[in-house]
Design an enzyme around this catalytic site. Structure first.
Site, PDB file in Angstrom:
ATOM      1  N   GLY A  56     -78.289  29.127 -83.928  1.00 33.27           N
ATOM      2  CA  GLY A  56     -78.394  30.632 -83.999  1.00 33.27           C
ATOM      3  C   GLY A  56     -79.219  31.343 -85.087  1.00 33.27           C
ATOM      4  O   GLY A  56     -79.034  32.502 -85.152  1.00 33.27           O
ATOM      5  N   HIS A  61     -91.328  32.362 -71.557  1.00 30.77           N
ATOM      6  CA  HIS A  61     -92.222  32.454 -70.298  1.00 30.77           C
ATOM      7  C   HIS A  61     -93.763  31.939 -70.696  1.00 30.77           C
ATOM      8  O   HIS A  61     -94.614  31.881 -69.688  1.00 30.77           O
ATOM      9  CB  HIS A  61     -92.159  33.726 -69.809  1.00 30.77           C
ATOM     10  CG  HIS A  61     -90.919  34.151 -68.867  1.00 30.77           C
ATOM     11  ND1 HIS A  61     -90.673  33.553 -67.685  1.00 30.77           N
ATOM     12  CD2 HIS A  61     -89.705  34.705 -69.082  1.00 30.77           C
ATOM     13  CE1 HIS A  61     -89.499  33.821 -67.057  1.00 30.77           C
ATOM     14  NE2 HIS A  61     -88.798  34.706 -68.170  1.00 30.77           N
ATOM     15  N   ASP A 109     -89.687  28.934 -91.809  1.00 33.62           N
ATOM     16  CA  ASP A 109     -88.887  28.160 -90.725  1.00 33.62           C
ATOM     17  C   ASP A 109     -88.951  26.627 -91.013  1.00 33.62           C
ATOM     18  O   ASP A 109     -88.920  25.998 -90.036  1.00 33.62           O
ATOM     19  CB  ASP A 109     -89.148  28.669 -89.377  1.00 33.62           C
ATOM     20  CG  ASP A 109     -88.439  27.955 -88.192  1.00 33.62           C
ATOM     21  OD1 ASP A 109     -87.339  27.944 -88.452  1.00 33.62           O
ATOM     22  OD2 ASP A 109     -89.028  27.513 -87.217  1.00 33.62           O
ATOM     23  N   ALA A 140     -88.714  23.731 -77.476  1.00 37.35           N
ATOM     24  CA  ALA A 140     -89.312  24.709 -77.973  1.00 37.35           C
ATOM     25  C   ALA A 140     -90.903  24.619 -77.493  1.00 37.35           C
ATOM     26  O   ALA A 140     -91.302  25.652 -77.227  1.00 37.35           O
ATOM     27  CB  ALA A 140     -89.301  24.723 -79.351  1.00 37.35           C
ATOM     28  N   LYS A 179     -89.063  19.167 -91.562  1.00 39.83           N
ATOM     29  CA  LYS A 179     -90.111  19.827 -91.029  1.00 39.83           C
ATOM     30  C   LYS A 179     -91.192  20.082 -92.128  1.00 39.83           C
ATOM     31  O   LYS A 179     -92.441  20.393 -91.648  1.00 39.83           O
ATOM     32  CB  LYS A 179     -89.790  21.203 -90.439  1.00 39.83           C
ATOM     33  CG  LYS A 179     -88.949  21.207 -89.302  1.00 39.83           C
ATOM     34  CD  LYS A 179     -88.161  22.337 -88.808  1.00 39.83           C
ATOM     35  CE  LYS A 179     -89.356  23.470 -88.004  1.00 39.83           C
ATOM     36  NZ  LYS A 179     -88.428  24.545 -87.655  1.00 39.83           N
TER      37      LYS A 179
END
Length: 736
Positions: free
Chosen positions: A227, A659, A352, A590, A379
């Site tokens: 989250g 989308h 991130d 993702a 990452k």
């Protein structure tokens, strides 16, 4: 010029996403494809005749000694060390060419399949989208029982990266499942009946999910949550395996001092590295959303934490603060939850750069001394080797192209950030890696035979830009990034940029800290790795293949179709002297959600299955679902230029995470360019929540009526753009 190509890549890289579910896949069970009772909700006669619970004898001691019983695969990582290595070698580099499909089982929902199957005495336990759990006969694929936790579909927007689940823990006769909406469920491993269920969410006002697998240690079940794109405060919880009672909880970012409890010292240390109010109002992030490792001798539990809320460190208000314990590796005393040590890989993370990738434990000789180490390829692009008893940094080197930092200072343990490249808070910057990272959640593996780590490595830069008003929004289900990600106006530029994204299957020497060999792969988002004593490394691909390579040299030895992208990690087991290799196949996560099929890089559609292989296997998959969708009757474009521009901006800020950018869907959720007239008629109601039971989150009150209609007009314009593109291709084809 190559750098400029990557500037468009943030679209291929920039954000992580998850919301919405295709209407046609939200029904109950899909028909199964193997086994006489496939598709049944309850145990078949074969299962009912089973005399014993196959998981009854699984305890901490057996999991600690998992290597000694290679016929079973006791945890998602193959044991507490999470090496994802099998000592089985009946399938090996010499005969893997004869590997064939033994059986396959179609699971319910065609979304991302990320679990690694756990197998105990001939029974397989695995999970699919929306946390649906399947118990299967590991030899035939017959469904023994199934548990659907009935995750509310309107929760689909409560995680960044698809409605996935990475597997289960099995312990003392029970199977433990974390559900997407934050519950922990204990089921009888023999028949799937529910023993207990608890809600792990500590604050219902915050946006939490569970996608990772729990771990079972000494009569406790330990689980984290996700989250950190929303308003979550990360934590790890331990529950009594028998009754679900909370035993301890450790928060990864501070809260109110009076609630520190037994963790006051660790929380006081963290509190000094934050603005005094931001972590209280924003949650802080640092969620523990992926895997765990454990050293039974040290009684240390290891896990990595995610990014902060928001991504932009300026929104967290202290630009130079470290923000403990985000983007860190932590070790806790498993028995008590007491803090042992931490190592922060990215102080004050601004990109991130989650530290949540696989934590692999091994004993290695380094500098002439035997060391108990933890290996990590997160990452941020550096491969870390830590002393797992103390957290001491032993080495850190780049395993993929990195320009946000020049190196890691071994004296201080901190990355040396190149601010000229890495600071995007004042002006847009192209930074490598971008938010998809040099290695994402897909598990890496380690072979004690070769001494090499096998990483699903990838290269994908990100184009970060400051947001005009980088503010925090506390509404559930809305992203808090504090950043802009500009999109190129020319779709062709975008397509070319996506084609430039690359990756490789990387064999890494953790002692010498250098590449041993690598295999180039197109695009990114390939599967996790799994290795065996048969000198084999298995990995799935985003192009719809499951493949085997020699572990020592990287020679490709075998490949089989999967009908869809394969992103999970595999496992192996043995029944009656026959070795099997199992993999979950299902395109999602993702990258495909956000990038859609703009470059058609994957050339696959979502089909979710369990695939199991053996030597001489003769089973066949059905034909893949690659038929094109016909365009429905198009609506008339009635919006003004300004209205369509507004719709594009609102869509880009809120809708493209699921989308697809520029309204180009990837098949996991509806491609809005193909929306039917009735959908357009109900457009405002759908945005408000009319289809929340099918996975479209409700955004009533989030957008104005003018903004909703602007989005619709932009979607209509993109439908006409698609028709023009298809007409152009048809003309070109007729000329040929």
């Amino acid at each position: 010029m190559k750098k400029l190509k990557f500037a468009a890549t943030l679209i291929a890289i920039g954000l992580l996403s998850a919301c919405g579910q295709k209407d046609e896949t939200s029904a109950a069970a899909a028909p199964a494809e193997s086994g006489p009772a496939a598709g049944a909700e309850t145990a078949s006669p074969a299962a009912e005749s089973a005399a014993a619970n196959p998981a009854a004898g699984i305890d901490t001691q057996r999991i600690a000694n998992a290597r000694s019983e290679p016929a079973n695969w006791l945890t998602v990582g193959g044991g507490y060390a999470d090496q994802r290595y099998s000592p089985l070698k009946k399938i090996n580099a010499d005969n893997v060419k004869d590997l064939g499909l033994a059986w396959h089982y179609k699971i319910d929902v065609d979304r991302g399949a990320e679990a690694t199957p756990v197998v105990i005495d001939g029974t397989m336990y695995t999970t699919g989208a929306y946390s649906i759990l399947y118990a299967l006969n590991a030899v035939t694929g017959e469904l023994l029982w199934k548990h659907d936790p009935e995750v509310p579909r309107n929760k689909a927007g409560y995680a960044c990266c698809d409605v996935v689940n990475r597997g289960v823990a099995v312990y003392k006769g029970k199977v433990y499942l974390g559900t997407f909406d934050g519950r922990l469920v204990a089921l009888d491993a023999a028949d799937g009946s529910k023993v207990w269920e608890i809600n792990t969410v500590d604050n219902p006002k915050r946006t939490y999910s569970i996608t990772g697998a729990p771990i079972a240690i000494n009569d406790m079940i330990i689980i984290g949550n996700g989250g950190a794109e929303f308003n979550a405060r990360g934590y790890v919880s331990a529950f009594d395996a028998a009754n679900g009672e909370l035993k301890w909880r450790f928060y990864t970012v501070p809260g109110e001092p009076e609630n520190d409890g037994a963790h006051k010292e660790a929380m006081d240390a963290a509190r000094k590295t934050w603005d005094s109010t931001s972590y209280l109002t924003q949650g802080g992030g640092g969620t523990v959303w992926n895997s765990f490792s454990y050293d039974p001798e040290l009684d240390l539990l290891y896990f990595g934490t995610g990014n902060g809320v928001s991504w932009n460190k300026l929104v967290r208000q202290e630009p130079d603060a470290d923000n403990l314990y985000i983007s860190s590796v932590l070790a806790l005393k498993a028995s008590t939850g007491e803090y042992a040590w931490h190592y922060q890989e990215v102080p004050g993370d601004n990109w991130d750069y989650d530290a949540a990738a696989t934590m692999t434990l091994a004993d290695l000789e380094i500098g002439g001394k035997q060391r108990k180490v933890l290996m990590h390829a997160p990452k941020n692009g550096f491969f870390y080797v830590l002393d797992r008893a103390t957290g001491e940094l032993l080495s850190a080197e780049k395993f993929m192209p990195v320009d946000w930092a020049t190196h890691v200072d071994l004296e201080t343990g901190r990355p040396v950030v190149d601010e000229k490249i890495a600071d995007w808070t004042k002006e847009p910057k192209l930074i490598n890696p971008g938010p998809f990272g040099s290695h994402n959640w897909q598990p890496m593996s380690f072979s004690p035979d070769t001494g090499l780590v096998y990483i699903p490595a990838q290269e994908a830069a990100g184009y970060y830009a400051p947001h005009a008003e980088p503010t925090f929004n506390d509404r559930a289900g809305l992203w808090n990034l504090g950043a802009n990600f500009p999109l190129p106006e020319d779709p062709k530029v975008l397509r070319d940029a996506v084609k430039g994204v690359t990756s490789k299957l990387l064999a890494w020497d953790p002692v010498a800290q250098k590449e041993a060999w690598s295999v180039h792969r197109e695009s990114i988002w390939h599967g996790g790795t799994f290795t065996t004593a048969g000198n084999l490394v298995f990995q799935g691909s985003s192009q719809g293949q499951f493949e085997a390579y020699s572990a020592d040299k990287g020679e490709k030895l075998w490949s089989a179709p999967a009908n869809t992208g394969v992103i999970a990690g595999a496992s192996s087991y043995e029944v009656d002297g026959e070795q099997y290799v199992a993999i979950m196949a299902g395109w999602g996560g993702a990258f495909p959600l956000f990038t859609g099929n703009i470059a058609n890089f994957a050339k696959v559609k979502p089909e979710a299955r369990v695939l199991v292989f053996k030597l001489g296997g003769k089973a066949k998959l059905p034909e893949p679902k690659n038929e094109p969708n016909p365009l429905p009757e198009l609506q008339k474009v009635e919006g003004t230029e300004a209205q369509i521009a507004l719709g594009k901006q609102v869509y880009s800020d809120n809708c493209e995470f699921c989308h697809g950018i520029n309204v180009v869907g990837g098949g996991l959720v509806p491609d809005l360019r193909y929306a039917k007239p009735q959908t357009h008629k109900e457009f405002a109601a759908i945005v408000a929540g009319a289809r929340s039971d099918k996975g479209m989150p409700a955004y009533a009150g989030v957008f104005t009526a003018e903004e909703v209609e602007a989005i619709r007009q932009y979607v209509i314009q993109r439908s006409h753009d698609l028709k023009a593109e298809l007409d152009k291709k048809e003309v070109a084809s007729s000329k040929n």
